[in-house]
Scaffold this motif. Structure first.
Motif, PDB file in Angstrom:
ATOM      1  N   GLY A 286      -5.222  -9.144  -8.943  1.00  0.00           N
ATOM      2  CA  GLY A 286      -5.027  -7.849  -8.307  1.00  0.00           C
ATOM      3  C   GLY A 286      -6.128  -7.548  -7.310  1.00  0.00           C
ATOM      4  O   GLY A 286      -7.032  -8.360  -7.087  1.00  0.00           O
ATOM      5  N   TYR A 287      -6.055  -6.376  -6.696  1.00  0.00           N
ATOM      6  CA  TYR A 287      -7.021  -6.005  -5.653  1.00  0.00           C
ATOM      7  C   TYR A 287      -7.502  -4.572  -5.847  1.00  0.00           C
ATOM      8  O   TYR A 287      -6.712  -3.672  -6.171  1.00  0.00           O
ATOM      9  N   GLU A 288      -8.799  -4.386  -5.641  1.00  0.00           N
ATOM     10  CA  GLU A 288      -9.394  -3.054  -5.578  1.00  0.00           C
ATOM     11  C   GLU A 288      -9.562  -2.706  -4.111  1.00  0.00           C
ATOM     12  O   GLU A 288     -10.086  -3.513  -3.331  1.00  0.00           O
ATOM     13  N   LEU A 289      -9.125  -1.506  -3.716  1.00  0.00           N
ATOM     14  CA  LEU A 289      -9.121  -1.103  -2.311  1.00  0.00           C
ATOM     15  C   LEU A 289     -10.066   0.073  -2.086  1.00  0.00           C
ATOM     16  O   LEU A 289     -10.151   0.979  -2.917  1.00  0.00           O
ATOM     17  N   ARG A 290     -10.765   0.035  -0.947  1.00  0.00           N
ATOM     18  CA  ARG A 290     -11.617   1.150  -0.545  1.00  0.00           C
ATOM     19  C   ARG A 290     -11.534   1.351   0.964  1.00  0.00           C
ATOM     20  O   ARG A 290     -11.555   0.401   1.744  1.00  0.00           O
ATOM     21  N   TYR A 291     -11.444   2.609   1.344  1.00  0.00           N
ATOM     22  CA  TYR A 291     -11.599   3.033   2.733  1.00  0.00           C
ATOM     23  C   TYR A 291     -11.970   4.503   2.681  1.00  0.00           C
ATOM     24  O   TYR A 291     -11.978   5.115   1.612  1.00  0.00           O
ATOM     25  N   SER A 292     -12.286   5.110   3.803  1.00  0.00           N
ATOM     26  CA  SER A 292     -12.782   6.481   3.787  1.00  0.00           C
ATOM     27  C   SER A 292     -11.771   7.453   3.195  1.00  0.00           C
ATOM     28  O   SER A 292     -12.142   8.467   2.625  1.00  0.00           O
ATOM     29  N   TYR A 293     -10.462   7.169   3.317  1.00  0.00           N
ATOM     30  CA  TYR A 293      -9.451   8.079   2.799  1.00  0.00           C
ATOM     31  C   TYR A 293      -8.724   7.524   1.578  1.00  0.00           C
ATOM     32  O   TYR A 293      -7.752   8.118   1.115  1.00  0.00           O
ATOM     33  N   ASP A 294      -9.156   6.394   1.074  1.00  0.00           N
ATOM     34  CA  ASP A 294      -8.338   5.741   0.052  1.00  0.00           C
ATOM     35  C   ASP A 294      -9.181   5.048  -1.004  1.00  0.00           C
ATOM     36  O   ASP A 294     -10.210   4.441  -0.703  1.00  0.00           O
ATOM     37  N   LYS A 295      -8.749   5.185  -2.243  1.00  0.00           N
ATOM     38  CA  LYS A 295      -9.311   4.418  -3.347  1.00  0.00           C
ATOM     39  C   LYS A 295      -8.175   4.168  -4.319  1.00  0.00           C
ATOM     40  O   LYS A 295      -7.620   5.094  -4.895  1.00  0.00           O
TER      41      LYS A 295
END
Length: 293
Positions: A171-180
């Motif tokens: 699986g994948y863990e996602l990060r961005y300024s508007y998303d977790k």
């Protein structure tokens, strides 16, 4: 600070710095109690569109971008005062920008049970590399070694992209300024550098921050094995990996969940462990460095 730099700061990080209560939040929007009355209202009336980084206060009947917000909040018509205010707090706002998402639960959009992964590729998107280097202060060479960029679409057809970090379960863990959020299967991530000691983190951003600090200090950062839980609920999944090591150094968050997980970890390996006093961790997430040796 310039106007464009101020506009790029997520408004939710400014509101957290101002200690305005957040009533609810998902990956599209957040609702706050009236920030112009110190959050003193029963029902949250101020909506922040996270993706567009704009706000609207139903109780005040006005809205706009970060500049409009601070002009209203600081009760001024002087743009220079707003830019000076933000510039003086630039580093603090960057810190809050990190923690506001690190402390939020992994989220998905309402009524969207599935995602379609369009592509996964090496880091190169300028928006993502700027987010990592300018906002999170991560060394890009380190980020490129452990992260990728992912493009995906929700069941409603909405397209997104983010920094992604793969776990051992695929699986994948996602990060961005508007998303977790997480995609596919949740699991731990282990990094084996053929060492007898392991360093433990809750999130991959903590790992990248730790490595960056080591590199900036001229110290080796590949002199240990690493384990990232990706959520403290995965702690027991990491026990087999821990058992292969002589020592465990924990950088779990200094909150209720982190402290509880540390006690579980200590209890599981107490035959070979003893308590130590550690210095405050400097990964930028308000953590305490705890260790099992």
């Amino acid at each position: 600070m310039t106007c464009e730099e101020l506009k790029r700061i997520p408004l939710i990080s400014i509101l957290e710095y101002l200690e305005i209560p957040c009533a609810r939040m998902n990956s599209r929007e957040a609702w706050f109690r009236n920030p112009f009355k110190s959050g003193n209202e029963k029902t949250a009336s101020t909506k922040v569109d996270i993706q567009r980084n704009i706000w609207y206060s139903h109780s005040e009947g006005l809205g706009g971008n970060n500049i409009d917000f601070l002009l209203k909040f600081l009760e001024t018509d002087n743009l220079s005062r707003v830019l000076d205010w933000a510039g003086e707090r630039k580093n603090i706002l960057s810190f809050h920008q990190q923690t506001v998402w690190d402390k939020a639960p992994a989220m998905r959009l309402d009524n969207e049970p599935a995602y379609t992964i369009i592509s996964i590729k090496p880091l190169g998107n300028r928006a993502l590399t700027d987010y990592l280097s300018d906002v999170r202060k991560i060394d890009l060479e380190i980020a490129e070694a452990y992260c990728q960029e992912i493009y995906y679409r929700t069941a409603k057809g909405q397209g997104f992209f983010a920094v992604c970090f793969r776990n051992d379960a695929g699986g994948y863990e996602l990060r961005y300024s508007y998303d977790k959020r997480s995609l596919l299967t949740k699991g731990i991530t282990t990094i084996d550098n053929d060492n007898k000691d392991v360093v433990l983190f809750e999130s991959f951003m903590d790992l990248l921050s730790f490595m960056t600090l080591k590199k900036n200090a001229g110290k080796a950062y590949l002199d240990a094995n690493y384990c990232v839980l990706n959520t403290t609920a995965n702690l027991q999944k990491a026990f087999p990996f821990f058992q292969r090591h002589n020592g465990i150094t924990s950088y779990l968050d200094n909150d209720a969940s982190g402290k509880k997980s540390y006690q579980i970890l200590l209890g599981q390996f107490e035959k070979n462990a003893h308590r130590k006093k550690w210095n405050q961790a400097t990964t930028g997430t308000g953590q305490t460095d705890q260790g099992c040796q």
